[in-house]
Design a protein around this motif. Structure first.
Motif, PDB file in Angstrom:
ATOM      1  N   ARG A 194       0.815  -1.213   0.000  1.00 17.60           N
ATOM      2  CA  ARG A 194       0.000   0.000   0.000  1.00 17.60           C
ATOM      3  C   ARG A 194       0.852   1.268   0.000  1.00 17.60           C
ATOM      4  N   LEU A 195       1.980   1.236   0.671  1.00 15.44           N
ATOM      5  CA  LEU A 195       2.839   2.411   0.772  1.00 15.44           C
ATOM      6  C   LEU A 195       3.972   2.310  -0.246  1.00 15.44           C
ATOM      7  N   PRO A 196       4.045   3.237  -1.200  1.00 14.76           N
ATOM      8  CA  PRO A 196       5.120   3.187  -2.198  1.00 14.76           C
ATOM      9  C   PRO A 196       6.497   3.365  -1.559  1.00 14.76           C
ATOM     10  N   PRO A 197       7.553   2.944  -2.243  1.00 12.64           N
ATOM     11  CA  PRO A 197       8.906   3.063  -1.696  1.00 12.64           C
ATOM     12  C   PRO A 197       9.281   4.513  -1.427  1.00 12.64           C
ATOM     13  N   GLY A 198       9.990   4.712  -0.306  1.00  8.86           N
ATOM     14  CA  GLY A 198      10.469   6.042   0.045  1.00  8.86           C
ATOM     15  C   GLY A 198       9.435   6.955   0.663  1.00  8.86           C
ATOM     16  N   GLN A 199       8.213   6.459   0.869  1.00 10.48           N
ATOM     17  CA  GLN A 199       7.139   7.286   1.416  1.00 10.48           C
ATOM     18  C   GLN A 199       6.959   7.046   2.909  1.00 10.48           C
ATOM     19  N   HIS A 200       6.376   8.038   3.603  1.00 13.50           N
ATOM     20  CA  HIS A 200       6.003   7.887   5.004  1.00 13.50           C
ATOM     21  C   HIS A 200       4.586   8.417   5.191  1.00 13.50           C
ATOM     22  N   LEU A 201       3.873   7.863   6.154  1.00 10.06           N
ATOM     23  CA  LEU A 201       2.476   8.228   6.370  1.00 10.06           C
ATOM     24  C   LEU A 201       2.359   9.496   7.196  1.00 10.06           C
ATOM     25  N   VAL A 202       1.330  10.302   6.843  1.00  8.19           N
ATOM     26  CA  VAL A 202       0.972  11.475   7.639  1.00  8.19           C
ATOM     27  C   VAL A 202      -0.518  11.420   7.943  1.00  8.19           C
ATOM     28  N   LYS A 203      -0.912  12.080   9.013  1.00  5.39           N
ATOM     29  CA  LYS A 203      -2.329  12.174   9.374  1.00  5.39           C
ATOM     30  C   LYS A 203      -2.960  13.439   8.809  1.00  5.39           C
ATOM     31  N   ASN A 204      -2.162  14.509   8.746  1.00  5.06           N
ATOM     32  CA  ASN A 204      -2.666  15.769   8.204  1.00  5.06           C
ATOM     33  C   ASN A 204      -2.556  15.756   6.686  1.00  5.06           C
ATOM     34  N   TRP A 205      -2.918  16.866   6.054  1.00  3.83           N
ATOM     35  CA  TRP A 205      -2.755  17.004   4.617  1.00  3.83           C
ATOM     36  C   TRP A 205      -1.834  18.198   4.381  1.00  3.83           C
ATOM     37  N   PRO A 206      -0.537  17.968   4.150  1.00  2.00           N
ATOM     38  CA  PRO A 206       0.394  19.080   3.960  1.00  2.00           C
ATOM     39  C   PRO A 206       0.000  19.950   2.765  1.00  2.00           C
ATOM     40  N   VAL A 207       0.283  21.239   2.886  1.00  2.00           N
ATOM     41  CA  VAL A 207      -0.030  22.201   1.833  1.00  2.00           C
ATOM     42  C   VAL A 207       1.252  22.568   1.096  1.00  2.00           C
ATOM     43  N   LEU A 208       1.283  22.307  -0.197  1.00  2.00           N
ATOM     44  CA  LEU A 208       2.431  22.646  -1.036  1.00  2.00           C
ATOM     45  C   LEU A 208       1.918  23.374  -2.269  1.00  2.00           C
ATOM     46  N   ASP A 209       2.537  24.481  -2.605  1.00  2.00           N
ATOM     47  CA  ASP A 209       2.160  25.210  -3.805  1.00  2.00           C
ATOM     48  C   ASP A 209       3.335  26.067  -4.243  1.00  2.00           C
ATOM     49  N   LEU A 210       3.110  26.929  -5.205  1.00  2.00           N
ATOM     50  CA  LEU A 210       4.173  27.769  -5.744  1.00  2.00           C
ATOM     51  C   LEU A 210       4.169  29.163  -5.133  1.00  2.00           C
ATOM     52  N   GLY A 211       3.468  29.317  -4.008  1.00  2.00           N
ATOM     53  CA  GLY A 211       3.447  30.602  -3.333  1.00  2.00           C
ATOM     54  C   GLY A 211       2.318  31.511  -3.753  1.00  2.00           C
ATOM     55  N   ARG A 212       1.414  31.005  -4.564  1.00  2.00           N
ATOM     56  CA  ARG A 212       0.281  31.813  -5.027  1.00  2.00           C
ATOM     57  C   ARG A 212      -0.974  30.965  -4.946  1.00  2.00           C
ATOM     58  N   ARG A 213      -1.995  31.455  -4.240  1.00  2.00           N
ATOM     59  CA  ARG A 213      -3.245  30.724  -4.065  1.00  2.00           C
ATOM     60  C   ARG A 213      -4.395  31.579  -4.582  1.00  2.00           C
ATOM     61  N   PRO A 214      -4.761  31.399  -5.831  1.00  2.00           N
ATOM     62  CA  PRO A 214      -5.799  32.250  -6.417  1.00  2.00           C
ATOM     63  C   PRO A 214      -7.130  32.092  -5.694  1.00  2.00           C
ATOM     64  N   ASP A 215      -7.825  33.192  -5.554  1.00  2.00           N
ATOM     65  CA  ASP A 215      -9.142  33.213  -4.913  1.00  2.00           C
ATOM     66  C   ASP A 215     -10.179  33.349  -6.022  1.00  2.00           C
ATOM     67  N   ILE A 216     -10.793  32.225  -6.401  1.00  2.00           N
ATOM     68  CA  ILE A 216     -11.721  32.205  -7.534  1.00  2.00           C
ATOM     69  C   ILE A 216     -13.148  32.089  -7.012  1.00  2.00           C
ATOM     70  N   GLY A 217     -13.892  33.176  -7.108  1.00  2.14           N
ATOM     71  CA  GLY A 217     -15.284  33.134  -6.698  1.00  2.14           C
ATOM     72  C   GLY A 217     -16.087  32.198  -7.594  1.00  2.14           C
ATOM     73  N   LEU A 218     -17.068  31.528  -7.004  1.00  2.00           N
ATOM     74  CA  LEU A 218     -17.851  30.574  -7.782  1.00  2.00           C
ATOM     75  C   LEU A 218     -18.596  31.254  -8.922  1.00  2.00           C
ATOM     76  N   HIS A 219     -18.902  32.514  -8.780  1.00  2.00           N
ATOM     77  CA  HIS A 219     -19.642  33.226  -9.823  1.00  2.00           C
ATOM     78  C   HIS A 219     -18.800  33.442 -11.079  1.00  2.00           C
ATOM     79  N   ARG A 220     -17.478  33.348 -10.943  1.00  2.00           N
ATOM     80  CA  ARG A 220     -16.627  33.558 -12.129  1.00  2.00           C
ATOM     81  C   ARG A 220     -15.770  32.344 -12.469  1.00  2.00           C
ATOM     82  N   TRP A 221     -15.928  31.259 -11.706  1.00  2.00           N
ATOM     83  CA  TRP A 221     -15.165  30.045 -11.998  1.00  2.00           C
ATOM     84  C   TRP A 221     -15.631  29.422 -13.307  1.00  2.00           C
ATOM     85  N   LYS A 222     -14.681  29.013 -14.125  1.00  3.58           N
ATOM     86  CA  LYS A 222     -14.981  28.307 -15.372  1.00  3.58           C
ATOM     87  C   LYS A 222     -13.908  27.245 -15.608  1.00  3.58           C
TER      88      LYS A 222
END
Length: 218
Positions: free
Chosen positions: A37-65
């Motif tokens: 179940r666990l691929p090689p070189g991996q370790h289990l976490v309980k949380n969900w780490p957040v990784l991105d490129l430093g920009r988190r766009p805020d897309i309102g549902l009214h303009r999401w496409k």
């Protein structure tokens, strides 16, 4: 929005290219998905780490496409109401990040990628997809991986709307590949006739990214 991404010689991209050159995290062990179940070189976490490129766009549902185009017979653009009107499915699966964390038993709700493909009818020459995010991010996938039975465009995680930090309102989840392939804040799915690298693939990451084969780097 692509102009807001780190340049190709930024501290972040230089670091990741260094990982690739050094083979960081590689164990050299091949695992079988049907027996481990666990691929090689991996370790289990309980949380969900957040990784991105430093920009988190805020897309309102009214303009999401979301556009689905390229080598298709019927290009499609969905607004939020159109997306909600599509059949939704629930899945429970594990996710694996190239930075070595894995998280088991994530509950998702969203639209199967196969549902979208049925709507647009890919042309015979389509062999891959290029995913585009609202943050300017891109990543590539073979069409067969994008069309996997467990691949979803998700809007809920653990029974709640997907948060902005994790790619909400909608992100792709392709659980059988490393998670950088599951583009956040997705805005366009482009079907293409030749596989070509996206943002991290240009910077040394593998073109496919199978965790059980340790396809971390090119």
């Amino acid at each position: 929005m692509a102009d807001d991404l780190p340049p190709q010689d930024s501290k972040l991209t230089r670091s990741k290219r260094g990982w690739a050159e050094a083979g960081k995290f590689l164990t050299g062990r091949i695992a079988r998905q049907d027996s481990e179940r666990l691929p090689p070189g991996q370790h289990l976490v309980k949380n969900w780490p957040v990784l991105d490129l430093g920009r988190r766009p805020d897309i309102g549902l009214h303009r999401w496409k979301l556009a689905v185009d390229g080598l298709v017979e019927r290009p499609l653009t969905l607004d939020w109401d159109g997306f909600l009107a599509l059949p939704h499915e629930e899945r429970v699966n594990d996710i694996h990040c190239v930075t070595t964390w894995s998280r088991y038993d994530n509950r998702w709700k969203g639209v199967a990628t196969r549902t979208l493909l049925d709507l647009v009818d890919p042309r015979d020459e389509a062999v891959a997809v290029m995913l585009h995010g609202y943050d300017g991010y891109t990543t590539n996938l073979p069409l067969a991986d994008f069309a996997a039975a467990d691949a979803l465009l998700v809007r809920e995680w653990e029974g709640k709307p997907l948060t902005r930090e994790h790619g909400g309102p909608v992100r792709l989840v392709v659980p059988h590949l490393y998670f950088w392939k599951s583009a956040k804040w997705i805005s366009r799915i482009e079907l293409i006739g030749k596989d070509k690298p996206g943002f991290w693939e240009v910077n040394g990451y593998h073109m496919r990214g199978d965790p059980w084969g340790e396809e971390r780097y090119s």
